[in-house]
Design an enzyme around this catalytic site. Structure first.
Site, PDB file in Angstrom:
ATOM      1  N   CYS A   4       2.026  -7.619  -2.550  1.00 29.50           N
ATOM      2  CA  CYS A   4       1.186  -8.780  -2.364  1.00 29.50           C
ATOM      3  C   CYS A   4       0.522  -9.173  -3.654  1.00 29.50           C
ATOM      4  CB  CYS A   4       0.129  -8.466  -1.310  1.00 29.50           C
ATOM      5  SG  CYS A   4      -0.424  -6.772  -1.402  1.00 29.50           S
ATOM      6  N   LEU A  61       2.153  -9.266   1.942  1.00 28.43           N
ATOM      7  CA  LEU A  61       3.534  -9.243   2.428  1.00 28.43           C
ATOM      8  C   LEU A  61       3.681  -7.913   3.154  1.00 28.43           C
ATOM      9  CD1 LEU A  61       6.512 -10.336   2.417  1.00 28.43           C
ATOM     10  CD2 LEU A  61       6.828  -9.069   0.310  1.00 28.43           C
ATOM     11  N   GLY A  87       0.958  -2.677  -3.803  1.00 31.16           N
ATOM     12  CA  GLY A  87       1.883  -1.613  -4.171  1.00 31.16           C
ATOM     13  C   GLY A  87       2.313  -0.757  -3.010  1.00 31.16           C
ATOM     14  N   GLY A 378      18.506  -1.435  -9.642  1.00 33.39           N
ATOM     15  CA  GLY A 378      18.852  -0.426 -10.645  1.00 33.39           C
ATOM     16  C   GLY A 378      18.079  -0.570 -11.937  1.00 33.39           C
TER      17      GLY A 378
END
Length: 644
Positions: A4, A61, A87, A378
């Site tokens: 977020c 989110l 996070g 990756g």
């Protein structure tokens, strides 16, 4: 888990100022929260502590515990502590068990409450316990403190502005601008940006702003009205942390694979659909192969280049998807698809950022978000395990030998040949010239030259203002001070972690994914994987035949053979072609409009003209990338300085 946006304001001498004008500060916070809406489209919240002059905002989110119980700003049961957090903490369950054994009870099931309770018990010591990534702020009413922290590697962004009246922070610069901070250009940053095409931490394009350093926390004392910054993590790297001397190459491969598998497994926790980017390269293919061991029905996403079949590597991605039976989707893109989104990207970035590969990352994120909310990537593999051409070039310079000497001796020839990235031969001449000129420099200067697209002298000539040499030199010293710690190639990788990875790669992925409300997780950047990589001797990472040797050999048994028997073709956007056709109007408006340039009073118009002439010549060199950097800056400047 909450991917977020966070934003906060500390009004200095808050008790006096805010009583008179708390509604104005609340209004600024509301505007800042709105500016971060795309980062967190699911919910938003605000916290006002008018007496302390503290204002915190959050957009959410939802990934894990999507209920309102984990909504932020999040306060403890007694309303002493309030936190905003962007996070994920992957080991939150084990921390939760430890806290529960001390008698703590929980009202939510995610990591937000665990993190706050951990802070209540261990203070700033909690940051060292976290396995994950974060940018956060915690207000402690009783102690009269606000604490800010950013994760070890800098995966999540945190911008700060401070003056005599306020300290403002946020996930993106646009939140700081929405808080009404003054808009003053940092000319030294513009000088550096023209060389690199991005701004590495701690630098920012606005005077008074900085990017908060990874692995650090800040304690702001509301009574003393001052901030103290302390480190809580540094990648263990120095002469005393010598690389494994006695561990065999085979044992290193085994450890590499085990650490990566554990990291990938940790990053599969989610209460929402999850997938992975799959380019067909070694790094993303490794992540997909390892993820497939721990999750059924993994969804994978690739970009194909319909108008550039030479660069299209989707067949390699498909072979990995088939081997691991993933639900694979290829988004085949045309030039029109890219051009259609150029202005969406330019309108979203809030500080000039001219890595043109941001555009495919934006589109991949946009299309992936329609299917899942979380994607593994990756990123970080090249920086840790020496996967870039410049790493092989650096290795050759340090090894010496006949080949390197011949290329160096051929410098006058390479300079006269045409350079561009547009075809194989002109790109080869470009690379030979860069190698020959870099090989003549001392290690620190060569590092900066090979990290740059434009020379320091050219950047200086472009700008009207005479830049103070001592400041420019201080910045160059700071950016190259990692070179020479161990005096081997690992120094270059260590410098890349702090400059290229944080300033360019992670910035690009964070901005472009969050612009589409997609969370991207990076298994290679687990701190245990990072620490392992820097304990690994250079001889394991590359040799005359092979770059990224350790990683490639470690995963050889789990990847299709055809991934190995091919040259690396890194896709380049056809910038030169676009700048001469579809985007030419931008050059006319933002570079060749003499009245605009004179009025702006930043650039030397004659030098700009020369750069455009070079673009249209048969020997464009790196002018497409440099012109793109100037256009990105000009577009940003017009938005923020002219339309204010």
């Amino acid at each position: 888990f909450s991917m977020c946006g966070i934003v906060g304001i500390i009004v200095k001498d808050g008790g006096n100022q805010t009583k008179h004008d708390s509604s104005a500060w609340q209004g600024r916070l509301a505007a800042a929260v709105d500016s971060l809406a795309l980062r967190g489209p699911d919910a938003s919240g605000r916290y006002y502590a008018d007496d302390d002059g503290i204002y915190l905002g959050h957009t959410r989110l939802s990934i894990l515990d999507t209920s309102d119980a984990a909504a932020q700003p999040f306060s403890d049961a007694h309303d002493r502590y309030t936190m905003v957090f962007n996070g994920e903490v992957y080991n939150f369950k084990s921390i939760r068990q430890e806290l529960a054994s001390k008698g703590h009870q929980f009202r939510s099931s995610g990591d937000t409450e665990v993190l706050l309770k951990g802070y209540m018990v261990w203070g700033a010591g909690v940051f060292e316990r976290l396995d994950g990534f974060f940018a956060l702020a915690i207000h402690d009413k009783v102690k009269g403190q606000l604490v800010l922290a950013r994760d070890r590697i800098g995966i999540k962004p945190l911008h700060i502005y401070e003056d005599e009246g306020q300290l403002v922070f946020g996930s993106e610069m646009k939140a700081l601008l929405a808080c009404g901070i003054p808009k003053r250009l940092d000319m030294q940053s513009l000088h550096l940006y023209l060389q690199l095409n991005y701004l590495p931490p701690p630098y920012s394009m606005l005077a008074g702003c900085r990017k908060f350093e990874p692995g650090h926390y800040l304690i702001y004392d509301l009574d003393q009205q001052k901030a103290e910054i302390r480190p809580f993590y540094k990648i263990p790297y120095g002469k005393q942390e010598a690389p494994y001397a006695d561990q065999s190459y085979e044992a290193c491969q085994q450890e590499c694979l085990e650490l990566l598998e554990r990291s990938v497994k940790n990053r599969l926790i989610a209460d929402v659909p999850l997938g992975a980017f799959l380019s067909g390269g070694i790094d993303s293919s490794t992540v997909v192969a390892l993820a497939s061991r721990h999750t059924k029905d993994l969804r994978t996403f690739s970009i194909g280049y319909a108008d550039a079949p030479y660069f299209d590597e989707t067949k390699y991605a498909l072979s990995v998807a088939k081997r691991y039976r993933t639900q694979h989707q290829v988004f085949s893109l045309t030039n029109a698809d890219f051009l259609e989104r150029v202005f969406k990207v330019l309108d979203y970035i809030d500080e000039p950022f001219a890595d043109s590969s941001a555009l495919p990352v934006y589109i991949l994120s946009e299309l992936t978000k329609k299917e899942v909310k979380v994607a593994l990537s990756g990123d970080g593999g090249d920086e840790l395990f020496a996967g870039y051409n410049k790493h092989r070039a650096e290795w050759r310079v340090r090894q010496g030998g006949l080949k390197a000497a011949l290329v160096k001796a051929g410098s006058p020839i390479w300079k006269r040949l045409p350079h561009s990235r547009a075809n194989r031969w002109t790109n080869l001449f470009r690379q030979l010239d860069r190698f020959a000129s870099g090989a003549r420099l001392i290690d620190k200067e060569r590092y900066l030259q090979w990290a740059s697209l434009m020379s320091e002298a050219h950047s200086k000539a472009l700008l009207k203002e005479d830049l103070a040499d001592d400041t420019a030199l201080a910045r160059r010293v700071l950016l190259s001070n990692k070179i020479g710690i161990r005096n081997d190639l690992n120094d270059v990788l260590y410098a890349d972690m702090h400059m290229v990875l944080t300033g360019d790669m992670l910035t690009k992925v964070d901005l472009m994914s969050m612009a589409n409300g997609l969370e991207v997780r990076t298994p290679f950047l687990d701190h245990k994987v990072v620490e392992f990589a820097f304990r690994t001797p250079v001889k394991h990472k590359l040799n005359a035949q092979m770059g990224k040797r350790l990683l490639q050999d470690a995963v050889r048994s789990i990847l299709p053979a055809e991934l190995y028997d091919r040259p690396k073709k890194g896709f380049e956007l056809p910038l030169a072609q676009w700048l001469q056709s579809d985007l030419k109007f931008l050059i006319d408006e933002l570079i060749l409009d003499e009245a605009f340039i004179q009025n702006q009073a930043l650039f030397d118009y004659a030098i700009l003209q020369q750069l455009v002439e070079q673009l249209y010549s048969s020997d464009p060199k790196d002018s497409p990338a440099s012109i793109w950097a100037i256009l990105v800056f000009q577009y940003w400047w017009r938005r923020f300085f002219l339309k204010a």
